[in-house]
Design an enzyme around this catalytic site. Structure first.
Site, PDB file in Angstrom:
ATOM      1  N   CYS A  88       0.842  -1.203   0.000  1.00  0.00           N
ATOM      2  CA  CYS A  88       0.000   0.000   0.000  1.00  0.00           C
ATOM      3  C   CYS A  88       0.880   1.258   0.000  1.00  0.00           C
ATOM      4  O   CYS A  88       1.494   1.575  -1.006  1.00  0.00           O
ATOM      5  CB  CYS A  88      -0.968  -0.025   1.185  1.00  0.00           C
ATOM      6  SG  CYS A  88      -2.376   1.102   0.984  1.00  0.00           S
ATOM      7  N   HIS A  97      -3.720  -5.240   0.539  1.00  0.00           N
ATOM      8  CA  HIS A  97      -3.154  -5.736   1.806  1.00  0.00           C
ATOM      9  C   HIS A  97      -3.194  -7.263   1.856  1.00  0.00           C
ATOM     10  O   HIS A  97      -4.233  -7.856   2.146  1.00  0.00           O
ATOM     11  CB  HIS A  97      -3.932  -5.149   2.985  1.00  0.00           C
ATOM     12  CG  HIS A  97      -3.685  -3.695   3.194  1.00  0.00           C
ATOM     13  ND1 HIS A  97      -2.656  -3.216   3.968  1.00  0.00           N
ATOM     14  CD2 HIS A  97      -4.332  -2.600   2.703  1.00  0.00           C
ATOM     15  CE1 HIS A  97      -2.674  -1.893   3.955  1.00  0.00           C
ATOM     16  NE2 HIS A  97      -3.679  -1.492   3.203  1.00  0.00           N
ATOM     17  N   GLU A 151      -1.885  -9.081   4.090  1.00  0.00           N
ATOM     18  CA  GLU A 151      -1.835  -9.548   5.475  1.00  0.00           C
ATOM     19  C   GLU A 151      -3.213  -9.745   6.113  1.00  0.00           C
ATOM     20  O   GLU A 151      -3.332 -10.430   7.135  1.00  0.00           O
ATOM     21  CB  GLU A 151      -1.000  -8.578   6.333  1.00  0.00           C
ATOM     22  CG  GLU A 151      -1.609  -7.210   6.563  1.00  0.00           C
ATOM     23  CD  GLU A 151      -1.301  -6.196   5.467  1.00  0.00           C
ATOM     24  OE1 GLU A 151      -1.398  -4.989   5.740  1.00  0.00           O
ATOM     25  OE2 GLU A 151      -0.983  -6.614   4.333  1.00  0.00           O
TER      26      GLU A 151
END
Length: 512
Positions: A83, A169, A171
């Site tokens: 990001c 993202h 994660e």
């Protein structure tokens, strides 16, 4: 931890930075989170396999933007920007980043243009989680696009170096390909090996504790929570009778917890535990206090005062043990950016600077799930190790308004009923956290033919994997009905029950 088989994550203030680290640890690869402005010289002299640049709230084109030295990209280790991290890569390589007319927040469809290395074994189309207001308008020099969404460039890579950027993202669990993508980066691109094992951590920690402490004594504040209890057992395994644990009974713990749990510990692990009965001192200090921040500070300061009074009585104590875990460490050095404090952490603000002890924190490299696995490996009971989180200030932040002995007793009884029923329904381990809150609101009720005027209690249960976001638990109505019926009939003083169906965000898990 001393190892070359690790990933360094540079933190630019993202709410998801800890998640990145946890996902890497899930791959059994050690990683550390450092502030983005860590000196380049320190990074240069650290042995590592790769670097990840986290997301963040800033914009790279702003005057006070969080940036890094471009020489970082000359270190010959793979770099992955996530990001804001991708926008930094672009900005420092002559790309154009600007505010998007159509910003992306939430789910988005990712379309992969190049299925090599980073996107190996990943479908051409998949669901990812976006959270960005800026986007790459002009490609950086010597980079190519390797994935896109409907509205923006979603992934880039350098044509010669191992430098990659992702606008989404990986994660967060909402990104279905996230763990496979991180696995590709960590193993295939960085060349890491899955060597981060709890058993090896325990062995190394015991050796380090012995070498550090020598023949000195250690004192530890033992709360009965998971972190301090695992810390106590690990320290005891290393130094035995040199450890003294102090349990300060604040009177603000759950029913049948705290000292009851610690007595079992004492028996099983032969710990030396001193119990201090301080219920009256805490009640007196909290009398008339309704502000939640004041409650936290009063409890924290008084706890430290009482602990210190006892600790200095013990002979030859040179070390203070603490159950600090890695999220606490990250918080202490993290980049805050423009974010505001929601509530003060109960472990922060703590010890006097003139305390005559050195700190020893054997769990400071571990995340919560790793602490639990360490506890299991040390022989601590599964039910104890996996019990729900409990706030440091205890029931003080679950009693809204002034705290009294009567309210504590009411809440303890109601809370125990809820927990008992969750166990009875085999649902305790299916939810992440469950508890009861007592409100300073009274209402009229009827019990038999008698009018009542009692307190309102709130039943709260949430589902989450990381406690950063949470959904309210969809508990069976039959269970909620039984919990409500038992509380109002068995806990005299509570006559109304509500169920909290607020997720996080917009709410927090605890009420205060």
């Amino acid at each position: 931890m001393k190892t070359t088989n690790k990933i360094i994550i540079l933190d630019f203030g993202s709410q998801y930075t800890q998640l990145i680290a946890r996902r890497i640890r899930d791959l059994e690869v050690y990683c550390e989170v450092w502030p983005y402005n860590t000196a380049l010289e320190k990074i240069k002299t650290t042995s590592m396999k790769g670097i990840i640049l986290s997301g963040g709230p800033a914009s790279v084109y702003e005057e006070d933007a969080f940036l890094i030295d471009k020489q970082l990209f000359e270190l010959k280790v793979p770099v992955l920007g996530i990001c804001y991290g991708m926008q930094i890569i672009s900005h420092l390589h002559e790309g154009t980043v600007q505010r998007a007319t159509k910003q992306e927040f939430g789910f988005s469809e990712l379309i992969i243009d190049n299925q090599e290395d980073l996107f190996a074994n990943i479908p051409v189309k998949s669901q990812v989680w976006m959270s960005h207001a800026d986007y790459i308008e002009g490609m950086p020099t010597n980079f190519i696009q390797i994935a896109h969404s409907e509205n923006s460039i979603s992934a880039i890579k350098h044509s010669e170096k191992k430098i990659y950027g992702l606008q989404f993202h990986p994660e967060v669990t909402h990104t279905l390909i996230g763990q496979q993508l991180l696995s590709n980066f960590v193993f295939n691109i960085c060349g890491c090996q899955p060597k981060w094992k709890i058993t090896e951590f325990i062995s190394a920690a015991i050796t380090e504790i012995k070498n550090k402490v020598g023949t000195d004594n250690v004192v530890l504040a033992l709360s009965g929570g998971v972190d301090s209890s695992v810390c106590a057992v690990l320290l005891h395994k290393a130094i035995g009778k040199q450890l003294t644990c102090i349990f300060v009974d604040t009177g603000l713990l759950r029913q049948n917890s705290g000292w009851n749990d610690l007595q079992k510990f004492q028996e099983k692990f032969k710990l030396n535990i001193i119990k201090i009965n301080a219920q009256e001192r805490f009640l007196t200090a909290l009398k008339g206090v309704t502000n939640p921040e004041e409650k936290r500070k009063i409890i924290g300061n008084l706890f430290i005062e009482i602990f210190n009074e006892e600790a200095i009585k013990i002979q030859n104590v040179k070390w203070l043990g603490q159950g600090t875990i890695y999220p606490d460490v990250i918080e202490s050095v993290s980049v805050k950016g423009p974010s505001a404090t929601i509530k003060s952490h109960h472990n922060v603000g703590g010890l006097p600077k003139d305390l005559p002890f050195q700190l020893i924190e054997p769990l400071r490299e571990l995340f919560k799930d790793e602490v639990r696995r360490t506890g299991e490996a040390l022989g601590i009971d599964f039910k104890f190790v996996y019990k729900h989180p409990f706030p440091g200030p205890g029931l003080a932040v679950r009693i809204i308004g002034e705290i009294t002995a009567e309210k504590i007793a009411l809440l303890q009884a109601a809370d125990q009923i809820f927990i008992d029923e969750l166990y009875q329904a085999n649902l305790y381990d299916q939810v992440a956290q469950a508890f009861v809150v007592l409100l300073p609101v009274q209402s009229v009720g009827v019990m038999g033919d008698v009018r009542t005027y009692g307190y309102t209690a709130v039943v709260r249960s949430v589902d989450t994997t990381d406690f950063m976001t949470a959904n309210w638990s969809r508990l069976p109505f039959e269970l909620l009905e039984k919990v409500s019926a038992r509380i109002v009939s068995e806990v005299h003083g509570i006559n109304r029950i509500t169920y909290d169906i607020t997720s996080k965000p917009p709410g927090t898990i605890e009420w205060e």
